[in-house]
Design a protein around this motif. Structure first.
Motif, PDB file in Angstrom:
ATOM      1  N   GLU A   1      -2.534  -4.677   5.198  1.00  0.00           N
ATOM      2  CA  GLU A   1      -2.004  -3.372   4.819  1.00  0.00           C
ATOM      3  C   GLU A   1      -1.399  -3.437   3.413  1.00  0.00           C
ATOM      4  O   GLU A   1      -0.774  -2.477   2.978  1.00  0.00           O
ATOM      5  N   ILE A   2      -1.577  -4.542   2.714  1.00  0.00           N
ATOM      6  CA  ILE A   2      -0.937  -4.681   1.399  1.00  0.00           C
ATOM      7  C   ILE A   2      -1.396  -3.579   0.451  1.00  0.00           C
ATOM      8  O   ILE A   2      -0.585  -2.937  -0.215  1.00  0.00           O
ATOM      9  N   SER A   3      -2.702  -3.333   0.392  1.00  0.00           N
ATOM     10  CA  SER A   3      -3.191  -2.330  -0.558  1.00  0.00           C
ATOM     11  C   SER A   3      -2.651  -0.949  -0.193  1.00  0.00           C
ATOM     12  O   SER A   3      -2.344  -0.144  -1.063  1.00  0.00           O
ATOM     13  N   ARG A   4      -2.493  -0.717   1.107  1.00  0.00           N
ATOM     14  CA  ARG A   4      -1.975   0.580   1.528  1.00  0.00           C
ATOM     15  C   ARG A   4      -0.496   0.728   1.145  1.00  0.00           C
ATOM     16  O   ARG A   4      -0.062   1.798   0.727  1.00  0.00           O
ATOM     17  N   ILE A   5       0.245  -0.376   1.298  1.00  0.00           N
ATOM     18  CA  ILE A   5       1.667  -0.326   0.929  1.00  0.00           C
ATOM     19  C   ILE A   5       1.805  -0.070  -0.571  1.00  0.00           C
ATOM     20  O   ILE A   5       2.666   0.691  -1.016  1.00  0.00           O
ATOM     21  N   ILE A   6       0.919  -0.673  -1.361  1.00  0.00           N
ATOM     22  CA  ILE A   6       0.964  -0.444  -2.812  1.00  0.00           C
ATOM     23  C   ILE A   6       0.682   1.037  -3.117  1.00  0.00           C
ATOM     24  O   ILE A   6       1.407   1.678  -3.884  1.00  0.00           O
TER      25      ILE A   6
ATOM     26  N   PHE B   1       1.086   3.589  -1.113  1.00  0.00           N
ATOM     27  CA  PHE B   1       2.205   4.390  -0.610  1.00  0.00           C
ATOM     28  C   PHE B   1       3.379   4.361  -1.593  1.00  0.00           C
ATOM     29  O   PHE B   1       4.006   5.395  -1.867  1.00  0.00           O
ATOM     30  N   SER B   2       3.660   3.173  -2.140  1.00  0.00           N
ATOM     31  CA  SER B   2       4.783   3.036  -3.077  1.00  0.00           C
ATOM     32  C   SER B   2       4.497   3.798  -4.366  1.00  0.00           C
ATOM     33  O   SER B   2       5.384   4.417  -4.947  1.00  0.00           O
ATOM     34  N   LEU B   3       3.260   3.733  -4.797  1.00  0.00           N
ATOM     35  CA  LEU B   3       2.875   4.442  -6.022  1.00  0.00           C
ATOM     36  C   LEU B   3       3.056   5.954  -5.831  1.00  0.00           C
ATOM     37  O   LEU B   3       3.565   6.657  -6.715  1.00  0.00           O
ATOM     38  N   VAL B   4       2.657   6.427  -4.660  1.00  0.00           N
ATOM     39  CA  VAL B   4       2.836   7.851  -4.353  1.00  0.00           C
ATOM     40  C   VAL B   4       4.322   8.211  -4.419  1.00  0.00           C
ATOM     41  O   VAL B   4       4.704   9.233  -5.004  1.00  0.00           O
ATOM     42  N   GLY B   5       5.171   7.347  -3.850  1.00  0.00           N
ATOM     43  CA  GLY B   5       6.612   7.600  -3.891  1.00  0.00           C
ATOM     44  C   GLY B   5       7.127   7.686  -5.323  1.00  0.00           C
ATOM     45  O   GLY B   5       7.939   8.549  -5.664  1.00  0.00           O
TER      46      GLY B   5
ATOM     47  N   LEU C   1      -0.931  13.483  -1.304  1.00  0.00           N
ATOM     48  CA  LEU C   1      -1.496  12.229  -1.835  1.00  0.00           C
ATOM     49  C   LEU C   1      -1.672  11.188  -0.726  1.00  0.00           C
ATOM     50  O   LEU C   1      -2.696  10.510  -0.639  1.00  0.00           O
ATOM     51  N   ASN C   2      -0.654  11.073   0.137  1.00  0.00           N
ATOM     52  CA  ASN C   2      -0.776  10.095   1.221  1.00  0.00           C
ATOM     53  C   ASN C   2      -1.882  10.485   2.197  1.00  0.00           C
ATOM     54  O   ASN C   2      -2.642   9.643   2.666  1.00  0.00           O
ATOM     55  N   ASN C   3      -1.965  11.775   2.473  1.00  0.00           N
ATOM     56  CA  ASN C   3      -2.955  12.231   3.448  1.00  0.00           C
ATOM     57  C   ASN C   3      -4.384  12.009   2.943  1.00  0.00           C
ATOM     58  O   ASN C   3      -5.253  11.561   3.682  1.00  0.00           O
ATOM     59  N   TYR C   4      -4.614  12.301   1.662  1.00  0.00           N
ATOM     60  CA  TYR C   4      -5.991  12.237   1.149  1.00  0.00           C
ATOM     61  C   TYR C   4      -6.312  10.955   0.389  1.00  0.00           C
ATOM     62  O   TYR C   4      -7.439  10.749  -0.029  1.00  0.00           O
ATOM     63  N   TRP C   5      -5.298  10.094   0.211  1.00  0.00           N
ATOM     64  CA  TRP C   5      -5.570   8.857  -0.519  1.00  0.00           C
ATOM     65  C   TRP C   5      -5.112   7.643   0.281  1.00  0.00           C
ATOM     66  O   TRP C   5      -5.940   6.887   0.809  1.00  0.00           O
ATOM     67  N   THR C   6      -3.775   7.496   0.426  1.00  0.00           N
ATOM     68  CA  THR C   6      -3.252   6.308   1.109  1.00  0.00           C
ATOM     69  C   THR C   6      -3.845   6.137   2.509  1.00  0.00           C
ATOM     70  O   THR C   6      -4.233   5.041   2.897  1.00  0.00           O
ATOM     71  N   PHE C   7      -3.872   7.233   3.243  1.00  0.00           N
ATOM     72  CA  PHE C   7      -4.339   7.138   4.636  1.00  0.00           C
ATOM     73  C   PHE C   7      -5.651   7.896   4.851  1.00  0.00           C
ATOM     74  O   PHE C   7      -5.930   8.369   5.947  1.00  0.00           O
ATOM     75  N   SER C   8      -6.452   8.008   3.791  1.00  0.00           N
ATOM     76  CA  SER C   8      -7.662   8.831   3.896  1.00  0.00           C
ATOM     77  C   SER C   8      -8.599   8.335   5.003  1.00  0.00           C
ATOM     78  O   SER C   8      -9.392   9.092   5.547  1.00  0.00           O
TER      79      SER C   8
ATOM     80  N   LEU D   1      12.125   2.524   2.991  1.00  0.00           N
ATOM     81  CA  LEU D   1      11.649   1.703   4.103  1.00  0.00           C
ATOM     82  C   LEU D   1      11.430   2.538   5.369  1.00  0.00           C
ATOM     83  O   LEU D   1      10.417   2.394   6.069  1.00  0.00           O
ATOM     84  N   ILE D   2      12.388   3.426   5.640  1.00  0.00           N
ATOM     85  CA  ILE D   2      12.270   4.302   6.816  1.00  0.00           C
ATOM     86  C   ILE D   2      11.041   5.207   6.651  1.00  0.00           C
ATOM     87  O   ILE D   2      10.227   5.372   7.562  1.00  0.00           O
ATOM     88  N   ASN D   3      10.907   5.759   5.452  1.00  0.00           N
ATOM     89  CA  ASN D   3       9.771   6.628   5.173  1.00  0.00           C
ATOM     90  C   ASN D   3       8.450   5.867   5.363  1.00  0.00           C
ATOM     91  O   ASN D   3       7.491   6.360   5.960  1.00  0.00           O
ATOM     92  N   LEU D   4       8.445   4.640   4.867  1.00  0.00           N
ATOM     93  CA  LEU D   4       7.242   3.814   4.979  1.00  0.00           C
ATOM     94  C   LEU D   4       6.894   3.551   6.446  1.00  0.00           C
ATOM     95  O   LEU D   4       5.762   3.781   6.896  1.00  0.00           O
ATOM     96  N   LEU D   5       7.889   3.095   7.209  1.00  0.00           N
ATOM     97  CA  LEU D   5       7.628   2.777   8.613  1.00  0.00           C
ATOM     98  C   LEU D   5       7.179   4.029   9.374  1.00  0.00           C
ATOM     99  O   LEU D   5       6.200   3.998  10.125  1.00  0.00           O
ATOM    100  N   GLY D   6       7.893   5.124   9.139  1.00  0.00           N
ATOM    101  CA  GLY D   6       7.547   6.372   9.826  1.00  0.00           C
ATOM    102  C   GLY D   6       6.146   6.855   9.474  1.00  0.00           C
ATOM    103  O   GLY D   6       5.397   7.334  10.327  1.00  0.00           O
ATOM    104  N   SER D   7       5.784   6.725   8.204  1.00  0.00           N
ATOM    105  CA  SER D   7       4.457   7.164   7.778  1.00  0.00           C
ATOM    106  C   SER D   7       3.370   6.315   8.420  1.00  0.00           C
ATOM    107  O   SER D   7       2.361   6.816   8.912  1.00  0.00           O
ATOM    108  N   PHE D   8       3.586   4.981   8.395  1.00  0.00           N
ATOM    109  CA  PHE D   8       2.578   4.069   8.944  1.00  0.00           C
ATOM    110  C   PHE D   8       2.471   4.184  10.457  1.00  0.00           C
ATOM    111  O   PHE D   8       1.384   4.100  11.014  1.00  0.00           O
TER     112      PHE D   8
END
Ligand code: GDD
Ligand code: MN
Length: 354
Positions: free
Chosen positions: A231-236, A238-242, A281-288, A341-348
């Motif tokens: 999930e490293i690329s996804r975390i990157i 997600f962070s970029l989106v933030g 961005l997360n919907n159509y990119w990070t978690f597309s 961190l909370i946002n990340l965990l909740g999103s994932f």
């Protein structure tokens, strides 16, 4: 027609090791139905020609010659496409993987396991054939893989010695992505589901002749595999989106203020725009690749999550400032990190859960 077992031996400059290996395989598997497929990449030392001679002497040996050095993973696939075994075993041809282990692998496959891995990192395993440095990096990388690719749970996902049922490879071979490296086992593990896996200990031997062919391509392919399947690329992303969201937030705040809006209104609108920005961005990119749930459901969940993480950010920042260390910037940054961190965990795990 199928036979019981195919042993795939990738070779590159293994002429001096080959005869002993073949002799030991034949001794170990006397009376069993098997074939050996040697996949040679045009070794300068004449391994392929020598292998063909051995084939005439022993029988049951197929030699596949490729004209370029393409790595163990692709050699395994090439061998598989020519194979007829119900079970497929991959092993090194340099005597580091003792063929005397093969019957034990077959036993477990017979008992119903889908994949049997000869592992270097079990209690009873011994490692004679690795330098201290390579042993350490192998252990660390295996550990890292177990953490970041939760699907992979085995002790030695880097092993090049395993037996597998034909169906498993039939199922995954079209999905295999990284073919140039050595780590075909990672591809198998990452691309299949619910495999019944057994790991057995063995003694990793010293190489008799020649030297290891690990090179930069092998290392780079391994890094790419880990990034791709973890999930490293996804975390990157997600962070970029933030980060982009923060810029958008500040941009709209200043823009609206410049039109004379009150701060409490401008701030609220800017926050809402940044939440929408991050959501899209997360919907159509990070978690597309995670197509699940209705758009509106996810949108609402993400709003709740964002509010929650803001509250946590606010509370943390204040607790730190008033009770621990009264420095505004530090208190706020720790708050932001915890909120993130909370946002990340909740999103994932909730909004875009698998
Ligand atoms: N056809 C082909 N093409 N064969 C290759 C190539 C290639 O590009 N590169 C290596 N081989 C063959 C070697 O001739 C040998 O038979 C076998 O693959 C293993 O290669 P080594 O170069 O000896 O690798 P290693 O000992 O450093 O590492 C091996 O053992 C590790 C522990 O089990 C590999 O199998 C690793 O993947 C494994 O982790
Ligand atoms: Mn080796």
């Amino acid at each position: 027609m199928y036979i019981m077992l195919t042993i795939i031996l990738p070779t590159y400059n293994e002429r001096d090791n080959l005869e002993e290996l073949i002799r030991r395989i034949f001794r170990t598997l006397k009376g069993k139905g098997f074939e050996i497929i040697i996949v040679d990449d045009n070794s300068p030392d004449g391994t392929a020609e020598f292998a063909e001679e051995l084939g005439k002497k022993y029988g049951k040996i197929i030699v596949v010659k490729r004209n370029k050095k393409l790595g163990i993973s692709s050699a395994f696939l090439t061998g598989f496409l020519k194979s007829r075994g119900k079970y497929i075993i991959l092993m090194d041809a340099d005597l580091q993987h003792p063929p005397e282990k093969i019957p034990e692998i077959i036993d477990y496959l017979d008992k119903g396991y889908d994949l049997v891995i000869a592992s270097r990192f079990l209690k009873k395993s011994r490692i004679y054939g690795l330098t201290f440095y390579r042993k350490l990096t192998s252990i660390l990388i295996s550990y890292f893989i177990r953490i970041f690719i939760p699907k992979i749970k085995v002790r030695d996902p880097l092993s090049g010695f395993f037996g597998v049922k034909r169906e498993v490879i039939e199922h995954v071979h079209k999905r295999i992505k990284f073919k140039r490296g050595f780590k075909i086992l990672i591809e198998i593990l990452a691309n299949s589901n619910n495999l019944k896996i057994k790991e057995i200990p063995f003694d990793f031997q010293k190489r008799k002749y020649g030297k290891s062919k690990v090179n930069n391509i092998v290392v780079i392919e391994l890094i790419k595999q880990i990034i791709y399947y973890s999930e490293i690329s996804r975390i990157i992303k997600f962070s970029l989106v933030g980060f982009i969201g923060t810029l958008v937030n500040l941009f709209f705040l200043l823009l609206l203020r410049s039109y004379g809006l009150e701060h409490f209104i401008a701030s609220a609108i800017a926050i809402e725009i940044s939440i929408m920005n991050n959501f899209l961005l997360n919907n159509y990119w990070t978690f597309s690749d995670r197509v699940n749930g209705k758009f509106l459901d996810k949108l609402i969940k993400y709003h709740i999550l964002s509010s929650l993480s803001s509250i946590i950010q606010y509370v943390t920042s204040n607790i730190i400032f008033y009770f621990i260390y009264s420095n505004s910037i530090i208190a706020q940054i720790i708050g932001i990190l915890l909120g993130y961190l909370i946002n990340l965990l909740g999103s994932f795990k909730i909004v875009w859960k698998k």
